[in-house]
Design a protein around this motif. Sequence first.
Motif, short mmCIF file in Angstrom:
data_model
loop_
_atom_site.label_atom_id
_atom_site.label_comp_id
_atom_site.label_asym_id
_atom_site.label_seq_id
_atom_site.Cartn_x
_atom_site.Cartn_y
_atom_site.Cartn_z
N ARG A 283 8.61 17.19 4.93
CA ARG A 283 8.97 16.59 6.21
C ARG A 283 8.79 15.07 6.16
N ALA A 284 7.79 14.61 5.43
CA ALA A 284 7.56 13.17 5.33
C ALA A 284 8.71 12.45 4.65
N THR A 285 9.47 13.16 3.82
CA THR A 285 10.60 12.51 3.14
C THR A 285 11.77 12.24 4.07
N SER A 286 11.67 12.71 5.32
CA SER A 286 12.74 12.44 6.30
C SER A 286 12.44 11.21 7.15
N SER A 287 11.26 10.65 7.02
CA SER A 287 10.84 9.52 7.85
C SER A 287 11.53 8.23 7.41
N VAL A 288 11.79 7.35 8.38
CA VAL A 288 12.35 6.04 8.05
C VAL A 288 11.41 5.28 7.12
N ALA A 289 10.11 5.53 7.26
CA ALA A 289 9.13 4.87 6.39
C ALA A 289 9.21 5.39 4.95
N ALA A 290 10.06 6.38 4.71
CA ALA A 290 10.33 6.86 3.36
C ALA A 290 11.76 6.53 2.96
N GLY A 291 12.32 5.48 3.57
CA GLY A 291 13.68 5.04 3.27
C GLY A 291 13.81 4.59 1.82
N ALA B 92 0.83 -1.20 0.00
CA ALA B 92 0.00 0.00 0.00
C ALA B 92 0.87 1.25 0.00
N PRO B 93 0.32 2.38 -0.44
CA PRO B 93 1.08 3.64 -0.39
C PRO B 93 1.42 4.05 1.04
N ASN B 94 2.46 4.83 1.18
CA ASN B 94 2.82 5.42 2.46
C ASN B 94 1.74 6.42 2.86
N VAL B 95 1.24 6.32 4.09
CA VAL B 95 0.13 7.19 4.50
C VAL B 95 0.50 8.66 4.51
N ASP B 96 1.79 8.98 4.62
CA ASP B 96 2.22 10.37 4.63
C ASP B 96 2.32 10.96 3.22
N PHE B 97 2.12 10.12 2.20
CA PHE B 97 2.20 10.56 0.82
C PHE B 97 0.83 10.56 0.15
N GLY B 98 -0.20 10.86 0.94
CA GLY B 98 -1.56 10.79 0.45
C GLY B 98 -1.89 11.74 -0.69
#
Length: 544
Positions: free
Chosen positions: A179-187, A147-153
């Motif tokens: 800011r969402a691009t700094s998250s580990v979930a955006a590794g 699924a897509p990353n929830v911070d990239f809605g």
Amino acid sequence: MRTSHLSLKAAALVTVLGLTLTACGGNSTTAAPAEGAPTASGEPVEGGTFTFAEVTPINNWQTQAARFYEKANVLNSVLDRLTYFDVESGKLVGWIAKDFKANKEQTEFTFTIRDGVTFSDGSALDAEAVKLNLDALGLGIKDAQIAPNVDFGAYKSAEVVGENQVKVTLKRPDANFLRATSSVAAGLVSPKTLKLDNAGQSAIAKIVGSGPFVFESEKPDEEVVFTSRDDYAWAPETAPNQGDAYLDSLVVKYLPEVASRAGAAQSGQVDLVRGLQPVDEQVLAANGGQVFAAQGVDLTTNQAAVRIGSGKLADAKVRQALQVGIDRQAIKDTVLSDSYVVAGSILNHKAPGFVDLSSEIAYNPEKSKQLLDEAGWKVGADGIREKDGEKLEITVATSNNSVVIKPAFELIEQQWRDLGVKLVNRAADNTFLVNALVDDKVEFFGTRQFALGGLGPVYAPANNTQTLNSDEELNKLFAKEQAATSEEEHLKLVEEEQRALVLDKALTLVLWDEVQVYGANKSAHVEFTSGTAPIFQGAWKSEG
């Protein structure tokens, strides 16, 4: 080139037992040592193996799912990100993207990728690789059932432009996208990893990143071993260590037994362990160990998110009554330790945009009783309030990840009983939680969530797993906040969001700032990110 010494940051966001929070810290969070423990000064020592004990084993390492500490704390050292949140300045700084900018409308973002960055398989981390990663994050990977990353809605598309640049286009404004691009979930992972099926992308042995550590071996449910990458030379621009890791290897073990964690650190069985009980902090510090409280700047406070599906909490007055019916200082004095900071809002005290609502949510049992009376809930013969033949009996569900969550709600249960409210405490009951997650009739969901900028991504109904409520006024406010075109406007709207969620609508009962308490032996030197993850790229061990 490597820095000649480890630049120590002020203890802004991490405290040690017995010390209070001080002024702003650096790009990472660090702690002063407990009395009698070694200081983190001096020249870093090259080499050695660092052993880190996590709480539970992980079987799914897929990047998009790295929203839990067990995953994020390890993937932080395996996967780099486009940007990095610098605690000292409160700003995003360059990482894999050496430069980034947005248009005024917050609908287009352009990233200039650093030259010479490679994944551990030797392939280039260039603009094309970044585009593929952004598509996976924003659109998901249908064939792999990711699924897509929830911070990239708001994500629409990405294209390679110019020389080693990527332009992202959003479907709507989103001031929190960067800011969402700094998250580990955006590794960022290699294009070859993105081609794997779900099982492949979930296996740590098959995930290829550009980070300072590379997978070496695994014993399922026991340990994972990583080796440092000698050619690593692209740390975040404000990182004290700009070269490869000082350590030779990193071993991640699992230590689910809460009572064993402090002893493991003190004896040297492990160098660092997450999840200390408050009672063990003092013991470890008194015996020469170190206690680090890594403040979760990137996360909301620990809270009881409110659900109104049962109807018992449908009236805002009832929710407001419960908010001021919590004695937070008593919780800290009774259940917690000096590592914890009583919440002043839904955001951590050190989060950008935090507004202090402490005085407005201060413990006031008389006001609480008055509000409950006004809402029509009268005290019955058994001391529990009732209305229209229904008792004011409400339930809280949480996971067992926090070592303090169950006793905290036990104390809240006592406090609310004095108000005529019965709390059914199912905190730390994972079996009950499974069904409670999707049941809006369970009135409280104990949680903390990543809040990378504003609160819309956490509470908007489109991806709301917290309150299971739908509030048109909040939705309009969230949309307005995400469309903000200046930092001043954005922070003002983030303040409005906090006041709406905590005070006016009281859809979250805030408890304490998110913190992860680590124990370490006397030889360990380590700092932490604003998401509480250990920075093993800059960690080292004293000799002897």
